[in-house]
Design a protein around this motif. Structure first.
Motif, PDB file in Angstrom:
ATOM      1  N   GLY A  43       0.780  -1.229   0.000  1.00  0.00           N
ATOM      2  CA  GLY A  43       0.000   0.000   0.000  1.00  0.00           C
ATOM      3  C   GLY A  43       0.806   1.269   0.000  1.00  0.00           C
ATOM      4  N   ARG A  44       2.057   1.216  -0.497  1.00  0.00           N
ATOM      5  CA  ARG A  44       2.940   2.379  -0.455  1.00  0.00           C
ATOM      6  C   ARG A  44       3.277   2.941  -1.831  1.00  0.00           C
ATOM      7  N   GLY A  45       2.679   2.418  -2.853  1.00  0.00           N
ATOM      8  CA  GLY A  45       3.007   2.901  -4.193  1.00  0.00           C
ATOM      9  C   GLY A  45       2.028   2.353  -5.210  1.00  0.00           C
ATOM     10  N   ASP A  46       2.224   2.742  -6.448  1.00  0.00           N
ATOM     11  CA  ASP A  46       1.355   2.320  -7.539  1.00  0.00           C
ATOM     12  C   ASP A  46       2.149   1.527  -8.567  1.00  0.00           C
ATOM     13  N   LEU A  47       1.466   0.608  -9.235  1.00  0.00           N
ATOM     14  CA  LEU A  47       2.030  -0.127 -10.360  1.00  0.00           C
ATOM     15  C   LEU A  47       1.083  -0.018 -11.541  1.00  0.00           C
ATOM     16  N   PRO A  48       1.604   0.225 -12.728  1.00  0.00           N
ATOM     17  CA  PRO A  48       0.738   0.334 -13.902  1.00  0.00           C
ATOM     18  C   PRO A  48      -0.109  -0.919 -14.087  1.00  0.00           C
ATOM     19  N   GLY A  49      -1.397  -0.705 -14.316  1.00  0.00           N
ATOM     20  CA  GLY A  49      -2.294  -1.814 -14.579  1.00  0.00           C
ATOM     21  C   GLY A  49      -2.775  -2.560 -13.350  1.00  0.00           C
ATOM     22  N   ARG A  50      -2.387  -2.122 -12.153  1.00  0.00           N
ATOM     23  CA  ARG A  50      -2.822  -2.797 -10.936  1.00  0.00           C
ATOM     24  C   ARG A  50      -3.546  -1.809 -10.018  1.00  0.00           C
ATOM     25  N   ALA A  51      -4.618  -2.294  -9.426  1.00  0.00           N
ATOM     26  CA  ALA A  51      -5.391  -1.445  -8.521  1.00  0.00           C
ATOM     27  C   ALA A  51      -4.592  -1.165  -7.256  1.00  0.00           C
ATOM     28  N   PRO A  52      -4.796  -0.030  -6.642  1.00  0.00           N
ATOM     29  CA  PRO A  52      -4.094   0.278  -5.391  1.00  0.00           C
ATOM     30  C   PRO A  52      -4.422  -0.747  -4.313  1.00  0.00           C
ATOM     31  N   VAL A  53      -3.451  -1.036  -3.472  1.00  0.00           N
ATOM     32  CA  VAL A  53      -3.633  -1.972  -2.369  1.00  0.00           C
ATOM     33  C   VAL A  53      -3.987  -1.176  -1.117  1.00  0.00           C
TER      34      VAL A  53
END
Length: 355
Positions: A176-186
């Motif tokens: 839950g500390r960052g974003d990844l392209p194509g993946r929903a936030p945790v």
């Protein structure tokens, strides 16, 4: 696969402390640690608390709950002193990991109420890396730990997380500390220690993606194998686990288990599932056993335990197994475990066990 854990804890702590010692003159109490509600100072104290807690759990072999103690810094301890405590508690965890026997397990709640020495080391490393990131973000520092260290953590206690473009951003996203392209936030997460199923004479130890990768490449996966114990079928099953992990379809409890004898800690074979249950609640089981361990009821004992665990779940209705026509010992194993033959072809017999 060499012993993993103590060196990695020390590496994580050394990197964190080296960075944070450059800003000990700052007021950590007034600065929030990244996205957390805690201050940077509170977060540093939390790192030390986690390290000593994990060391205590593993050293004391706690089985039912956390050992009831906590660490408290003396009044007036400055930031440099807090880092001294992190170094010390990190050294204690590294020592506990190095001295714990291979088969030692101790209580940890997530998700199966125990962890081995690798699990406690990986959790300790994760606490250091992630909370150092939080403190660094709050204080405006650049921080990126070694990629191999991040991958080590992901492949041991985040087996449900598909690898991303790079290990560090993936670990940040998974917590839950960052974003990844194509993946929903945790927004919610837990790490995932391996499942271990006990029987009278064995433990069925769930294979992590780290161990599966090593087995696929010809290593021992971190297990002490009996002479002639590592059959090609186990390596193939490990390859299936590694492939599913890389593809993001791996469900940790539906992979490979290594059968380890309680009396001597030696691995004598592999058993597990060909994948998660399908929409009808069917799951296929398979196994192999070292020749020197055959004829002693180990496979039947393990299959009964694995079957009982699976059929107690709501998402499983039927287990099935396919056995070669000329493999009479394996036919006896599935029959003694309660499976019933339901069909056959020119090469194989099919068996089922219903819940």
């Amino acid at each position: 696969m060499g012993e993993w854990g103590g060196e990695q804890v020390e590496e994580a702590v050394a990197g964190a402390v080296a960075l944070l010692r450059t800003v000990t003159d700052r007021d950590w109490e007034k600065v929030r640690a990244g996205r957390m509600e805690w201050s940077c100072r509170r977060t540093a104290e939390h790192i030390a608390s986690d390290l000593i807690a994990y060391a205590g759990q593993l050293a004391g072999r706690a089985q039912t709950a956390y050992v009831p103690f906590e660490i408290t810094l003396d009044e007036g301890t400055d930031n440099a002193g807090a880092l001294d405590v992190i170094e010390t508690t990190g050294a204690l965890l590294a020592a506990a990991v190095r001295t714990a026997p291979r088969e030692a397990r101790a209580f940890h709640p997530y998700p199966f109420r125990s962890a081995n020495r690798e699990g406690f080391a990986a959790m300790g490393v994760a606490e250091v890396l992630l909370h150092t990131h939080d403190i660094a973000e709050g204080l405006g520092l650049a921080y990126e730990p070694p990629a191999e260290l991040c991958e080590d953590v992901l492949t041991r206690i985040f087996p449900q997380v598909q690898p991303g473009p790079a290990p560090w951003p993936t670990l940040l996203w998974a917590t839950g500390r960052g974003d990844l392209p194509g993946r929903a936030p945790v927004t919610e997460w837990r790490w995932h220690n391996n499942l271990v199923l006990p029987t009278e004479r064995l433990t069925l130890q769930g294979v992590t993606p780290a161990a599966a990768h090593d087995l696929r490449l010809g290593g021992d996966g971190g297990f002490a194998w009996i002479d002639g114990g590592l059959f090609e079928g186990t390596r193939e099953a490990a390859g299936m686990v590694a492939k599913a992990y890389e593809g993001g379809t791996h469900r940790p409890e539906w992979g490979l288990f290594v059968l380890v004898r309680r009396q001597d800690g030696q691995a004598i074979g592999g058993m597990g599932f060909h994948g998660a249950p399908d929409e009808e609640g069917r799951a296929e089981v398979g196994y192999d056993l070292a020749e020197t361990a055959r004829g002693q009821g180990y496979a039947t004992e393990a299959l009964r335990a694995l079957s009982a665990w699976a059929l107690a779940r709501d998402d499983v209705r039927v287990l099935f197994a396919r056995v070669d026509r000329d493999n009479l010992p394996s036919q006896r194993v599935v029959s003694r475990a309660g499976f019933v033959q339901v069909s056959e072809d020119e090469e194989q017999l099919a068996y089922e066990l219903r819940g």
